[in-house]
Scaffold this motif. Structure first.
Motif, PDB file in Angstrom:
ATOM      1  N   LEU A 120       0.834  -1.202   0.000  1.00 43.64           N
ATOM      2  CA  LEU A 120       0.000   0.000   0.000  1.00 43.64           C
ATOM      3  C   LEU A 120       0.868   1.251   0.000  1.00 43.64           C
ATOM      4  CD1 LEU A 120      -3.332   0.587   1.800  1.00 43.64           C
ATOM      5  CD2 LEU A 120      -1.549   2.329   1.999  1.00 43.64           C
ATOM      6  N   ALA A 121       1.941   1.238   0.789  1.00 43.22           N
ATOM      7  CA  ALA A 121       2.853   2.389   0.811  1.00 43.22           C
ATOM      8  C   ALA A 121       3.469   2.620  -0.556  1.00 43.22           C
ATOM      9  CB  ALA A 121       3.939   2.167   1.858  1.00 43.22           C
ATOM     10  N   LEU A 122       3.812   1.550  -1.258  1.00 40.33           N
ATOM     11  CA  LEU A 122       4.387   1.666  -2.600  1.00 40.33           C
ATOM     12  C   LEU A 122       3.403   2.306  -3.563  1.00 40.33           C
ATOM     13  CD1 LEU A 122       6.172  -1.803  -2.923  1.00 40.33           C
ATOM     14  CD2 LEU A 122       7.292   0.437  -2.999  1.00 40.33           C
ATOM     15  N   ARG A 123       2.163   1.875  -3.532  1.00 39.31           N
ATOM     16  CA  ARG A 123       1.165   2.423  -4.469  1.00 39.31           C
ATOM     17  C   ARG A 123       0.801   3.867  -4.110  1.00 39.31           C
ATOM     18  NH1 ARG A 123      -0.460  -1.099  -8.163  1.00 39.31           N
ATOM     19  NH2 ARG A 123      -2.410  -0.093  -8.758  1.00 39.31           N
ATOM     20  N   ALA A 124       0.827   4.182  -2.817  1.00 38.39           N
ATOM     21  CA  ALA A 124       0.580   5.567  -2.419  1.00 38.39           C
ATOM     22  C   ALA A 124       1.720   6.464  -2.875  1.00 38.39           C
ATOM     23  CB  ALA A 124       0.408   5.649  -0.902  1.00 38.39           C
ATOM     24  N   ALA A 125       2.963   5.995  -2.732  1.00 34.53           N
ATOM     25  CA  ALA A 125       4.125   6.775  -3.167  1.00 34.53           C
ATOM     26  C   ALA A 125       4.099   6.986  -4.671  1.00 34.53           C
ATOM     27  CB  ALA A 125       5.409   6.075  -2.741  1.00 34.53           C
ATOM     28  N   ALA A 126       3.646   5.980  -5.414  1.00 34.61           N
ATOM     29  CA  ALA A 126       3.553   6.102  -6.873  1.00 34.61           C
ATOM     30  C   ALA A 126       2.548   7.181  -7.277  1.00 34.61           C
ATOM     31  CB  ALA A 126       3.164   4.763  -7.489  1.00 34.61           C
ATOM     32  N   ARG A 127       1.601   7.506  -6.391  1.00 36.98           N
ATOM     33  CA  ARG A 127       0.642   8.575  -6.649  1.00 36.98           C
ATOM     34  C   ARG A 127       1.222   9.945  -6.270  1.00 36.98           C
ATOM     35  NH1 ARG A 127      -5.604   7.129  -5.183  1.00 36.98           N
ATOM     36  NH2 ARG A 127      -5.727   5.077  -6.182  1.00 36.98           N
ATOM     37  N   GLY A 128       2.388   9.956  -5.653  1.00 39.67           N
ATOM     38  CA  GLY A 128       2.995  11.220  -5.256  1.00 39.67           C
ATOM     39  C   GLY A 128       2.840  11.551  -3.798  1.00 39.67           C
ATOM     40  N   ALA A 129       2.324  10.612  -3.000  1.00 42.16           N
ATOM     41  CA  ALA A 129       2.148  10.850  -1.569  1.00 42.16           C
ATOM     42  C   ALA A 129       3.473  10.694  -0.830  1.00 42.16           C
ATOM     43  CB  ALA A 129       1.113   9.883  -0.998  1.00 42.16           C
ATOM     44  N   ARG A 130       3.556  11.306   0.341  1.00 41.78           N
ATOM     45  CA  ARG A 130       4.677  11.104   1.257  1.00 41.78           C
ATOM     46  C   ARG A 130       4.136  10.276   2.414  1.00 41.78           C
ATOM     47  NH1 ARG A 130       8.838  14.023  -0.461  1.00 41.78           N
ATOM     48  NH2 ARG A 130      10.039  13.479   1.415  1.00 41.78           N
TER      49      ARG A 130
END
Length: 435
Positions: free
Chosen positions: A231-241
């Motif tokens: 989930l962290a990987l997919r959130a980071a791919a969206r530009g999230a920190r």
């Protein structure tokens, strides 16, 4: 199940297992121990309990009658799932002494089998209220044990409980999970989806949660319960920190490796930290099947931590397994097979309990969607992958008793969802009015 869980008695077992076929298992002299079960690892499976003739007779009458009534042990077989007793005396003795814990331990000992384990357990789950006559249910306290005080989810206790499950071995979990290493319910399309792979279904689930929480470019996201980092990987791919918390050292190590390999080290920080010690203020908070590891005693602290971490206007997305409120109250006071062998300190909440505790913390429920049948399908696929990789699990050092325990756990969980005894929900919470 994504919540993070001491190095188990099952981990790195070292001595190669020497299993016997279940049908050949026999009692040791005087019926004291199973000679093919390692007593230092599995003391309560290796040792037959002293149930006494009355308890054993009552169990034989009640359980035997229920199994026959449900056509699970019909002579000559039926078109439905069948339960085969290899050692009826030991089976009834364990149940007479320890109830449902004894039922599970009897399977671990190889005293019974089934041609369709999940099917048998689904039938039993669907008729759970009929298995014991109503007048005897009031005497439940005579044969069920209270939860051990040592399983409480204090900060130290939570660490130990998390490690006992999630630090068993990353390779063990890799043996039956899909390449995303996601250990929670997937969401399938065109349900029932017998031919859809787990990986896209897990990504669909994660993306729904990210959408629910409004995660996008620049979002400050707190994840409580890292798992292995998908989930962290997919959130980071969206530009999230992303700041993601776990108590599992093994999960944290592999999650950091995966994050580095994806090039997101600068966007994702994995912290070995208790949710009660979360720091910072976030636009979004996501927690996937972690509340089940918190324990009812600490649900107020859990929701208070979620609320404390939320920035004004922020959103919280939760995925949680649920059960009926009355069933939850009974389970909360009972030491179960699952709490003894799989999730020490765990308790599945009811929707009512979630609503009450979240509201007390100043949170309002905006959306609530259920996916119970999707979890049953997810568990079926995990169980099939696990049984197909028994040789690999053996090579990792996990003996026959562990393998039967794990198969029972996956089938037991699947049956809970197929019978609708359990559900899984995705919830959206926002800041509400404090009572």
């Amino acid at each position: 199940m994504t919540q993070p869980a001491t190095t188990s008695h099952c981990r790195a077992l070292g001595i190669p297992p020497q299993p016997q076929p279940p049908s050949r298992r026999v009692l040791a002299p005087h019926g004291v121990r199973r000679p093919d079960v390692e007593p230092t690892r599995w003391s309560d499976v290796a040792r037959l309990p002293s149930a006494g003739p009355v308890r054993t007779a009552v169990a034989r009458h009640l359980v035997g009658g229920a199994l026959e009534r449900l056509a699970l042990t019909a002579p000559g077989g039926t078109t439905g799932p069948q339960l085969t007793l290899h050692d009826p005396e030991a089976f009834h003795r364990r149940i007479g002494r320890h109830g449902l814990i004894g039922f599970g331990e009897s399977y671990m000992a190889g005293e019974w089998d089934s041609d369709d384990l999940a099917g048998v357990l689904t039938v039993l789950a669907a008729h759970v209220d009929e298995l014991v006559p109503a007048p005897l249910r009031r005497l439940r306290g005579l044969w069920v044990a209270a939860r051990p005080a040592g399983d409480r989810n204090t900060r130290a206790g939570a660490r130990d409980n998390v490690q006992r499950h999630y630090d068993l071995s990353n390779d063990l979990f890799s043996a039956f999970l899909d390449p995303t290493l996601t250990y929670s319910a997937a969401v399938f399309t065109d349900f029932p989806a017998r031919f859809e792979a787990l990986e896209p279904a897990q990504h669909r689930k994660i993306d729904r949660l990210l959408d629910l929480a409004g995660v996008g470019e620049g979002t400050r996201l707190l994840e409580i319960g890292t798992g292995w980092g998908e989930l962290a990987l997919r959130a980071a791919a969206r530009g999230a920190r992303v700041t993601t918390l776990t108590l599992s050292a093994e999960q944290a190590a592999l999650a950091r490796e995966r994050i580095a390999a994806a090039g997101f080290t600068g966007r994702v920080e994995v912290q070995l930290r208790d949710y009660r010690d979360a720091e910072g203020c976030y636009d979004a908070v996501i927690s996937v099947e972690m509340i089940e590891a918190v324990g009812a005693e600490y649900w107020p602290s859990y929701f208070a931590a979620l609320r404390r971490a939320l920035a004004p206007g922020g959103r919280i997305a939760l995925q949680t397994i649920t059960m009926g409120h009355q069933q939850m109250r009974h389970t909360a006071a009972t030491h179960t097979w699952i709490s003894k062998y799989v999730f020490p300190g765990g308790l599945i909440p009811s929707r009512r309990a979630i609503a009450e505790h979240s509201a007390a913390a100043g949170l309002a429920t905006i959306a609530d969607h259920g996916y119970g049948e999707h979890y049953a399908e997810t568990l079926r696929l995990w169980r099939e992958r696990f049984t197909a990789r028994r040789d690999l699990v053996t090579d990792l050092g996990f003996d026959t008793v562990f393998q039967r325990m794990w198969e029972f756990y996956l089938a037991y969980s699947e049956a809970g969802f197929r019978s609708r005894y359990l559900d899984v929900r995705q919830l959206l919470l926002t800041e509400g009015t404090r009572p």
